[in-house]
Design an enzyme around this catalytic site. Structure first.
Site, short mmCIF file in Angstrom:
data_model
loop_
_atom_site.label_atom_id
_atom_site.label_comp_id
_atom_site.label_asym_id
_atom_site.label_seq_id
_atom_site.Cartn_x
_atom_site.Cartn_y
_atom_site.Cartn_z
N GLY A 12 0.81 -1.21 0.00
CA GLY A 12 0.00 0.00 0.00
C GLY A 12 0.85 1.26 0.00
O GLY A 12 2.08 1.22 0.07
N ASP A 13 0.19 2.40 -0.14
CA ASP A 13 0.85 3.72 -0.13
C ASP A 13 1.82 3.89 -1.29
O ASP A 13 2.79 4.64 -1.20
CB ASP A 13 1.60 3.96 1.19
CG ASP A 13 0.72 3.72 2.40
OD1 ASP A 13 -0.37 4.31 2.46
OD2 ASP A 13 1.13 2.95 3.29
N GLY A 15 1.29 5.22 -4.26
CA GLY A 15 1.04 6.36 -5.14
C GLY A 15 -0.03 6.07 -6.17
O GLY A 15 -0.04 6.68 -7.25
N LYS A 18 -2.25 9.16 -7.39
CA LYS A 18 -1.67 10.04 -8.40
C LYS A 18 -1.78 9.43 -9.79
O LYS A 18 -2.13 10.11 -10.76
CB LYS A 18 -0.20 10.34 -8.07
CG LYS A 18 0.45 11.20 -9.14
CD LYS A 18 1.93 11.40 -8.95
CE LYS A 18 2.48 12.18 -10.13
NZ LYS A 18 3.92 12.45 -10.03
N HIS A 41 -5.76 8.51 -0.42
CA HIS A 41 -5.07 8.89 -1.64
C HIS A 41 -4.78 10.38 -1.61
O HIS A 41 -5.69 11.19 -1.45
CB HIS A 41 -5.93 8.55 -2.86
CG HIS A 41 -6.06 7.08 -3.09
ND1 HIS A 41 -7.07 6.52 -3.84
CD2 HIS A 41 -5.31 6.04 -2.66
CE1 HIS A 41 -6.93 5.20 -3.86
NE2 HIS A 41 -5.87 4.90 -3.15
N GLN A 230 -5.07 -0.02 -0.77
CA GLN A 230 -4.04 -0.82 -0.10
C GLN A 230 -3.09 -1.44 -1.15
O GLN A 230 -2.78 -0.79 -2.12
CB GLN A 230 -4.66 -1.88 0.81
CG GLN A 230 -5.28 -1.34 2.08
CD GLN A 230 -6.74 -0.95 1.91
OE1 GLN A 230 -7.51 -1.62 1.25
NE2 GLN A 230 -7.12 0.14 2.53
N THR A 245 -5.06 -6.54 5.45
CA THR A 245 -6.34 -5.87 5.60
C THR A 245 -7.45 -6.92 5.49
O THR A 245 -7.17 -8.12 5.40
CB THR A 245 -6.49 -4.74 4.57
OG1 THR A 245 -7.61 -3.93 4.91
CG2 THR A 245 -6.64 -5.28 3.16
N GLY A 308 -1.41 9.09 9.95
CA GLY A 308 -0.28 9.94 10.31
C GLY A 308 0.90 9.17 10.87
O GLY A 308 1.93 9.76 11.21
N SER A 419 7.12 8.33 -11.95
CA SER A 419 6.74 9.54 -11.24
C SER A 419 7.99 10.18 -10.63
O SER A 419 8.76 9.51 -9.94
CB SER A 419 5.73 9.22 -10.14
OG SER A 419 5.49 10.36 -9.34
#
Length: 436
Positions: A12-13, A15, A18, A41, A230, A245, A308, A419
């Site tokens: 996960g995370d 991108g 984008k 996102h 994810q 998850t 966070g 990217s």
């Protein structure tokens, strides 16, 4: 017309938001098919940052239709908040831009409380859940006691279903609170009913038979983009279980979670960072516990969009990417955050593992074995140039190009997008999945 699934190839995370935002220009419909507001996102368009947890990233494009499919679990208050925030900023001017499946399941207050107290009770073996109630909501769905979006529109039915579910949830909460020494939260049917019927009224203009709508779009030849949440290694079946998850994050679920047949999907595009990150517990073979790991976290702004929490950072893992290609059937891959590697003198790519003295090329199925592997690295030279201004592959520094090509070789998947920054425009699209 081709229909494309965008899927996370790591934990996960990666991108995905984008890339989906970029590809939405070429699509007519964008579909979210699993997960809930445990996903986040982050999109940067024209220097303006937008964070979405439930609504597909394509909502920032006028004239596109976004669908929240039946496979998503919906927190109505969060969804209403996103709708209102988008409207204030001039997006979602037409309610017809957003469809919510009437068969999507709903997250209630007891789901979030159970999620948090169960995680607390796990102590040192905590999974790392976001506490948003995602797992307990999916649990109710599979146990056939869930409450769906359609039920929010019928107060009598909603009351009956809340009354049927709440007592057992409260019994479990009492036990968990007793273990933790915490007071039992007050949950009462009238208050919950009033809140959720009100939320149902707010969402009513958006609630539809999403499967019927999407099948009509397929017949008309519309270009559909399926937005995964994810990542592959968090999939409840194919991830590092039990540190996963509660939904299927792989491409095969795009059809199930949107109400379409599998033949509606033409291509699968995987998304991978140029390095690796993970949030929460579980094995992570290439994790770095040194200054380089700290630098990746700082330069990559690696803190959870939803929670966070600081993300664990490490080198790119080719074994993980090969596995993601196998279980998703990847057509191509987007490599994100290549710019974060600028300034590192040397880079490492994990090409295989060592387990009990043996070289292992494939991902072990047992998470305890994965926790014991030692990564086998290949070292490449880094580059000093800042690359955010690059718009073609040939403009990249030679060592950056070598890195990308080596990622292709190790993973067995062509890199079709690179990217080089957070903004939508800071992207090099080598092949468009809707055209090639």
């Amino acid at each position: 017309m081709p229909n494309v699934v965008v899927i996370g190839a790591q934990w996960g995370d990666e991108g995905k938001g984008k890339v989906v935002d970029l590809l939405t220009e070429h699509a007519q419909v964008v579909v979210r098919f699993q997960g809930g507001n445990n996903a986040g996102h982050t999109l940067v368009v024209g220097g303006q940052k937008t964070v979405l947890h439930l609504i597909p990233s394509g909502i920032l494009h006028p004239g596109k239709t976004c669908v929240i499919g039946n496979g998503v679990v919906v927190d109505p208050a969060v969804l209403v908040g996103e709708i209102d925030a988008l409207k204030v900023r001039g997006f979602l001017k037409d309610d017809a831009q957003l469809l919510i499946s009437d068969n999507a399941h709903v997250i209630f207050p007891w789901h979030k409380l159970l999620d948090s107290f169960r995680e607390k009770a796990r102590g040192g073996s905590a999974i790392g859940t976001t506490g948003r109630g995602i797992g307990p909501a999916y649990e109710d769905k599979v146990a056939r006691r869930g409450i769906r979006v359609r039920d929010l529109l019928n107060a009598d039915r909603l009351r009956t279903r809340i009354e049927a579910r709440l007592p057992a949830a409260l019994d479990e909460l009492k036990d968990l609170c007793a273990q933790a020494g915490d007071p039992v939260p007050q949950l009462e049917v009238p208050q919950i009913l009033a809140e959720f019927t009100g939320l149902g009224e707010r969402l009513k203009p958006f609630v539809h038979d999403a499967s019927l709508y999407l099948s009509g779009q397929v017949r008309r030849g519309a270009r559909i983009l399926f937005e995964g949440a994810q990542g592959t290694l968090l999939d409840v079946d194919h991830g590092t279980y039990p540190f996963v998850t509660s939904s299927n994050c792989v491409a095969g679920n795009a059809a199930v979670g949107s109400g379409l047949g599998p033949t509606a999907i033409d291509k699968v595009m995987g998304i991978s960072k140029a390095y690796t990150t993970r949030v929460g517990g579980g094995p992570f073979p290439t994790e770095l516990h040194d200054a380089i790991g700290d630098q990746l976290r700082k330069m990559g702004d690696e803190f959870g969009t939803t929670t966070g929490r600081p993300r664990r950072c490490g080198w790119l893992d080719g074994v993980v990417l090969r596995y993601a290609s196998r279980v998703n059937g990847l057509w191509g891959m987007a490599l994100t955050k290549l710019d974060v590697l600028s300034g590192l003198k040397t880079l490492q790519i994990c090409t295989a593992y060592e387990l009990d003295g043996q070289k292992v090329m494939e991902l072990p199925g047992d998470y305890e074995d994965l926790a014991r592997v030692k990564p086998i690295y290949e070292t490449l030279q880094g580059w000093d140039e800042q690359i955010a201004g690059v718009r073609t592959f040939d403009e990249l520094p030679e060592n950056a190009k070598r890195y990308v090509r080596r990622v292709e070789e190790v993973s067995g998947v062509p890199v079709v997008c690179v990217s080089v920054g957070a903004d939508r425009g800071e992207t090099v699209l080598l092949q468009n999945p809707f055209r090639s």
